[in-house]
Design a protein around this motif. Sequence first.
Motif, mmCIF file in Angstrom:
data_model
loop_
_atom_site.group_PDB
_atom_site.id
_atom_site.type_symbol
_atom_site.label_atom_id
_atom_site.label_comp_id
_atom_site.label_asym_id
_atom_site.label_seq_id
_atom_site.Cartn_x
_atom_site.Cartn_y
_atom_site.Cartn_z
ATOM 1 N N CYS A 179 0.831 -1.202 0.000
ATOM 2 C CA CYS A 179 0.000 0.000 0.000
ATOM 3 C C CYS A 179 0.869 1.256 0.000
ATOM 4 O O CYS A 179 2.041 1.225 0.392
ATOM 5 C CB CYS A 179 -0.894 0.009 1.230
ATOM 6 S SG CYS A 179 0.010 0.004 2.788
ATOM 7 N N VAL A 180 0.296 2.342 -0.435
ATOM 8 C CA VAL A 180 0.936 3.652 -0.416
ATOM 9 C C VAL A 180 0.207 4.485 0.633
ATOM 10 O O VAL A 180 -0.928 4.916 0.419
ATOM 11 C CB VAL A 180 0.873 4.317 -1.803
ATOM 12 C CG1 VAL A 180 1.610 5.657 -1.782
ATOM 13 C CG2 VAL A 180 1.456 3.394 -2.875
ATOM 14 N N ARG A 182 -1.003 7.430 2.527
ATOM 15 C CA ARG A 182 -1.128 8.852 2.213
ATOM 16 C C ARG A 182 -1.651 9.685 3.376
ATOM 17 O O ARG A 182 -1.789 10.901 3.247
ATOM 18 C CB ARG A 182 -2.068 9.023 1.007
ATOM 19 C CG ARG A 182 -1.630 8.247 -0.226
ATOM 20 C CD ARG A 182 -0.365 8.793 -0.829
ATOM 21 N NE ARG A 182 -0.609 10.051 -1.529
ATOM 22 C CZ ARG A 182 0.339 10.773 -2.134
ATOM 23 N NH1 ARG A 182 1.597 10.377 -2.075
ATOM 24 N NH2 ARG A 182 0.024 11.890 -2.744
ATOM 25 N N SER A 192 3.205 0.130 5.509
ATOM 26 C CA SER A 192 3.562 0.668 4.198
ATOM 27 C C SER A 192 5.055 0.959 4.144
ATOM 28 O O SER A 192 5.644 1.423 5.115
ATOM 29 C CB SER A 192 2.780 1.953 3.932
ATOM 30 O OG SER A 192 3.237 2.587 2.753
ATOM 31 N N GLU A 195 5.161 6.675 1.266
ATOM 32 C CA GLU A 195 4.007 7.453 0.808
ATOM 33 C C GLU A 195 3.982 7.712 -0.685
ATOM 34 O O GLU A 195 3.014 8.284 -1.197
ATOM 35 C CB GLU A 195 3.953 8.787 1.542
ATOM 36 C CG GLU A 195 5.063 9.755 1.134
ATOM 37 C CD GLU A 195 4.993 11.091 1.853
ATOM 38 O OE1 GLU A 195 5.397 12.105 1.260
ATOM 39 O OE2 GLU A 195 4.545 11.119 3.015
ATOM 40 N N PRO A 197 4.507 5.981 -4.657
ATOM 41 C CA PRO A 197 4.387 4.638 -5.227
ATOM 42 C C PRO A 197 5.705 3.978 -5.579
ATOM 43 O O PRO A 197 5.839 2.759 -5.503
ATOM 44 C CB PRO A 197 3.520 4.856 -6.471
ATOM 45 C CG PRO A 197 3.610 6.319 -6.774
ATOM 46 C CD PRO A 197 3.791 6.994 -5.456
ATOM 47 N N PRO A 200 7.249 1.629 -2.359
ATOM 48 C CA PRO A 200 6.726 0.262 -2.241
ATOM 49 C C PRO A 200 7.004 -0.589 -3.476
ATOM 50 O O PRO A 200 7.244 -1.793 -3.364
ATOM 51 C CB PRO A 200 5.216 0.481 -2.030
ATOM 52 C CG PRO A 200 5.108 1.843 -1.441
ATOM 53 C CD PRO A 200 6.201 2.639 -2.102
ATOM 54 N N VAL A 253 -1.024 6.652 -8.186
ATOM 55 C CA VAL A 253 -0.458 6.529 -6.841
ATOM 56 C C VAL A 253 -0.523 5.105 -6.294
ATOM 57 O O VAL A 253 0.458 4.586 -5.759
ATOM 58 C CB VAL A 253 -1.174 7.491 -5.867
ATOM 59 C CG1 VAL A 253 -0.669 7.286 -4.436
ATOM 60 C CG2 VAL A 253 -0.963 8.939 -6.311
ATOM 61 N N HIS A 254 -1.657 4.450 -6.412
ATOM 62 C CA HIS A 254 -1.882 3.208 -5.677
ATOM 63 C C HIS A 254 -1.687 1.930 -6.496
ATOM 64 O O HIS A 254 -1.417 0.862 -5.922
ATOM 65 C CB HIS A 254 -3.287 3.216 -5.071
ATOM 66 C CG HIS A 254 -3.499 4.354 -4.111
ATOM 67 N ND1 HIS A 254 -3.029 4.325 -2.820
ATOM 68 C CD2 HIS A 254 -4.098 5.571 -4.281
ATOM 69 C CE1 HIS A 254 -3.344 5.463 -2.213
ATOM 70 N NE2 HIS A 254 -3.985 6.234 -3.082
ATOM 71 N N PRO A 257 2.610 -0.194 -7.326
ATOM 72 C CA PRO A 257 3.241 -1.290 -6.580
ATOM 73 C C PRO A 257 2.640 -2.657 -6.907
ATOM 74 O O PRO A 257 3.356 -3.670 -6.873
ATOM 75 C CB PRO A 257 3.000 -0.907 -5.111
ATOM 76 C CG PRO A 257 2.829 0.576 -5.129
ATOM 77 C CD PRO A 257 2.102 0.855 -6.405
ATOM 78 N N ASN A 589 1.853 15.024 2.112
ATOM 79 C CA ASN A 589 2.682 14.153 1.278
ATOM 80 C C ASN A 589 3.593 14.984 0.389
ATOM 81 O O ASN A 589 3.359 16.175 0.173
ATOM 82 C CB ASN A 589 1.803 13.254 0.404
ATOM 83 C CG ASN A 589 0.990 12.272 1.209
ATOM 84 O OD1 ASN A 589 1.515 11.296 1.730
ATOM 85 N ND2 ASN A 589 -0.316 12.532 1.339
#
Length: 607
Positions: A179-180, A182, A192, A195, A197, A200, A253-254, A257, A589
């Motif tokens: 996970c990222v 945030r 995590s 923060e 991408p 990770p 962003v998510h 990974p 962030n």
Amino acid sequence: MPKVMRSGLLAIGVLAALVGAAQGVPVQAEPGPAGHLDPRLPVAERVEDLLGRMSLDDKLGQMTQPERRYITPEEVTRYRIGSVLSGGGSAPTPNTPERWADMYDTFQRAALAGPLRVPLLYGVDAVHGHNTVVGATIFPHNIGLGATRSPALVREIGAATAREMAGTGMDWNFAPCVCVARDDRWGRTYESFGEVPELPAKMTTIIDGLQGDDLGGATSVLATAKHFVGDGGTADGDDRGDAKISEAELREVHLPPFRAAVERGVGSVMVSYSSWNGLKMHQNRYLITDVLKGELGFTGFVVSDYNGIDEIDGRPGFTRDEVAAAVNAGIDMVMVPIEWRRFIDYLREAVRDGDVPMSRIDDANRRILAKKVELGLFERPMADRAYLETVGGAEHRELARRAVARSQVLLKNDGVLPLDAEDKIFVAGGAAHDIGVQSGGWTITWQGEPGPITPGTTILEGIRGAAAAVDYDADGGGVDDSYDAAIAVVGEKPYAEHHGDLTGDMGLDAGDLKTIERLREAGVPVVVVLVSGRPLDIADELPGWDALLAAWLPGTEGAGVADVLFGEAEPTGRLPVTWMRDSAQQPINRGDGKTPLFPFGYGLTYG
């Protein structure tokens, strides 16, 4: 496989079939030649052979994952169960590596007693080492590993964790969390790696360590990328909340990974409890089937989270409609710890009524069975006790100590660090001499707890090993100006998902602040070592501290913190998250225009 052994397997299968028929469970009347048991055949051919022999009940059992406390070995055999798990803190008694191996073998023998001899997968949350087993090596949580910026080190940790798991028989790890994070108010922030991408994504090397170069290796365990997708982006850091973001942001962003994890061949993906713009992930066919399996090309299997299907309609428990929605969305194996029989009944009804197509059931089984074949479970189903000696062994603890040292982030240093081994040192703080606190959540129990819960070296013990003269009082009593420096080891009490969410204050508690103030009043340099799973609100207090070291949640090898304090290791860690100026800045962030106390990537050295 020798001819005699294969004949024996068929005889066992016929006997089990007769037993199953007597119990009223549908079975194949005659399994025929067991091509799926022939290791010389290609994986796909073995899987298709097995599918051709399976009844609907066989297939439904493979898609079902109960918790060990709510199923017996006899029921594993009767219902053709495909997987069993230990939930957070669920362990055999006594909690020893040997007893874990015994438990695993008991369940595995039960699975192999079925007419088709399909082995089961046993899943555990080994998220920072084999962390539910007393005596295992506990590595830093992911936030600390993200601070190391070392994919190679993380791969080593994955391999060490796999060895310790192999000794106890565990063959499926519900890790890594990619996970990222945030919003630092989120109770899973420490799970995590960071923060942004790319961090990770880089650390998906842990998958290589867990699964090995060849998934069928002696110490290979199936890795799980979780939680798909957007769990770190929920509003206000709500653990099971709603990620109210655009698809563009979700993808930017998510998703990266998970793309990296799929490219590394991760065997399974776990779905998040959370929602995306109001739709629960456990029913999101677009993201699970179209994006993950289609666009990203994921060929492993998708597993739900613990009771995850219960939350689709927002009411307690699960319904037949929720079962159908989850399976049709693309979930292949469903974690139903207690009500697993009801799940099987509902899914059978849904298939017979045409609400879940048989093609979806077959696809799920192909994915699950392929990983069992690739892992070599049909040939080597039992715990490999030769690896029991690695559990908590010296080599792994030395690796963990090295990881701890590399995870430390020096945030402030007014010339007091590194300390000299000849200095007279005073140590205070409730986190200084507490394995449970420094290890955090997901350690022996689900939420973790303070105290000597497992063997290891506390931070205080590490300091005592590094310095000639060390005195300690948790509250700071007895400190005076005769000391060269005082170290306050303070921070968060253990917590895990959901329970760890913060909605208000993010600062140190009153007891910690009072202890630090007592050290300051003695007129000696004060070094604060912060043990926490996320940044805390310390800006107002920071001017009165001579040094600040972010130790994160280091695990069982507290000597790694002392290595940095005394200069045996250079502080090379860099912030994997932005450090807020105050809690009102959350979420904060990199690149959002807010002015932090310390930016993402910050970290001092002694040079």
